[in-house]
Motif scaffolding. Structure first.
Motif, PDB file in Angstrom:
ATOM      1  N   LYS A  40       1.045  -0.859   0.292  1.00 12.10           N
ATOM      2  CA  LYS A  40      -0.090  -0.349   0.010  1.00 12.10           C
ATOM      3  C   LYS A  40       0.920   0.962  -0.205  1.00 12.10           C
ATOM      4  O   LYS A  40       0.436   2.312  -0.651  1.00 12.10           O
ATOM      5  N   ARG A  41       1.936   1.015   0.333  1.00  9.21           N
ATOM      6  CA  ARG A  41       2.798   2.433   0.101  1.00  9.21           C
ATOM      7  C   ARG A  41       4.692   1.952   0.504  1.00  9.21           C
ATOM      8  O   ARG A  41       4.989   0.952   1.140  1.00  9.21           O
ATOM      9  N   ASP A  67      -0.142  14.825  -5.374  1.00  3.43           N
ATOM     10  CA  ASP A  67      -1.057  14.653  -4.598  1.00  3.43           C
ATOM     11  C   ASP A  67      -2.569  15.819  -5.283  1.00  3.43           C
ATOM     12  O   ASP A  67      -3.645  15.643  -5.465  1.00  3.43           O
ATOM     13  N   LYS A  70      -4.491  13.953  -7.938  1.00  2.00           N
ATOM     14  CA  LYS A  70      -4.829  12.705  -7.040  1.00  2.00           C
ATOM     15  C   LYS A  70      -5.879  13.234  -7.322  1.00  2.00           C
ATOM     16  O   LYS A  70      -6.631  12.827  -6.910  1.00  2.00           O
ATOM     17  N   TYR A  82      -5.641   4.094  -4.886  1.00  2.00           N
ATOM     18  CA  TYR A  82      -3.909   3.923  -4.983  1.00  2.00           C
ATOM     19  C   TYR A  82      -2.984   3.415  -4.370  1.00  2.00           C
ATOM     20  O   TYR A  82      -3.810   3.022  -3.074  1.00  2.00           O
ATOM     21  N   LYS A  83      -2.171   3.331  -4.973  1.00  2.00           N
ATOM     22  CA  LYS A  83      -0.635   3.395  -3.828  1.00  2.00           C
ATOM     23  C   LYS A  83       0.362   4.108  -3.675  1.00  2.00           C
ATOM     24  O   LYS A  83       0.281   5.009  -4.340  1.00  2.00           O
ATOM     25  N   GLU A  84       0.478   4.345  -2.457  1.00  2.00           N
ATOM     26  CA  GLU A  84       1.550   5.652  -1.659  1.00  2.00           C
ATOM     27  C   GLU A  84       3.379   5.309  -2.474  1.00  2.00           C
ATOM     28  O   GLU A  84       3.081   4.455  -1.666  1.00  2.00           O
ATOM     29  N   LYS A  97       5.754  12.593  -2.401  1.00  2.00           N
ATOM     30  CA  LYS A  97       5.472  11.913  -2.287  1.00  2.00           C
ATOM     31  C   LYS A  97       4.207  11.676  -3.706  1.00  2.00           C
ATOM     32  O   LYS A  97       3.952  12.873  -3.696  1.00  2.00           O
ATOM     33  N   TYR A  98       3.742  10.936  -4.113  1.00  2.00           N
ATOM     34  CA  TYR A  98       3.352  10.383  -5.197  1.00  2.00           C
ATOM     35  C   TYR A  98       2.325   9.537  -5.036  1.00  2.00           C
ATOM     36  O   TYR A  98       2.722   8.507  -4.183  1.00  2.00           O
ATOM     37  N   HIS A  99       1.458   9.091  -6.020  1.00  2.00           N
ATOM     38  CA  HIS A  99       0.501   8.345  -6.167  1.00  2.00           C
ATOM     39  C   HIS A  99       0.664   7.686  -7.584  1.00  2.00           C
ATOM     40  O   HIS A  99       0.679   7.840  -7.919  1.00  2.00           O
TER      41      HIS A  99
END
Length: 178
Positions: A40-41, A67, A70, A82-84, A97-99
């Protein structure tokens, strides 16, 4: 409605360059049926560079969105998962941080589309908009490389919010074999 191929803007020289992708995830798991295998992350290291520009869209080797993108995408596609992904420049101590969105792969290319022999490169994209449903962003399913298609209204929403780091190439559309 008009549709576009979403590509990274080559005008940005110093975009994040991921260096440890294959040690973190198996890229074969990016397909819909095995997407659950991706954590997930997770963290990915990038090449260190003090001039790195963190654009809102990264297309290679993963399709990642900021972000800002998103938040826009959630308005159009509220059921996407989404996966972080954290991109880390270890030397300069910067993390962003991206998604990684779970884009649906649609088989909507028409026979008028032109591929190379192994179907990894599209020379001409013609999509059947009746097969794209009401998706504002999706991946083409008939090719081995990732091609992300976006709808005009979604593009306009991204641009109104000052999104950067991408270019658009309009694709031809037909309705159900016209």
């Amino acid at each position: 409605m008009r549709y576009f191929l979403l590509k990274a803007d080559k005008g940005y020289t110093y975009t994040p360059r991921i260096v440890n992708l294959h040690t973190q995830i198996d890229v074969r798991d990016l397909k819909k049926g095995s997407y659950y295998k991706i954590p997930k992350r997770f963290l990915l290291r990038i090449q260190s560079n003090p001039d790195t520009v963190y654009t809102d869209i990264i297309t290679h080797p993963l399709f990642l969105i900021s972000d800002k993108i998103k938040r826009v995408l959630e308005k159009y596609e509220p059921n996407l998962n989404y996966k972080e992904v954290i991109l880390l420049d270890q030397e300069f101590g910067r993390a962003e941080k991206y998604h990684l969105p779970t884009l649906e792969e649609l088989e909507c290319l028409t026979p008028a589309s032109v591929f190379n022999t192994d179907k990894s490169i599209l020379h001409k994209i013609v999509i059947d908009i009746n097969k794209s449903g009401d998706k504002c962003m999706f991946a083409l399913g008939e090719v081995t490389n990732r091609y992300v298609i976006v709808r005009l209204d979604f593009v306009e929403s991204m641009l109104r919010r000052g999104a950067k780091g991408f270019t658009l190439q309009e694709v031809e559309t037909v309705k159900g074999g016209d």
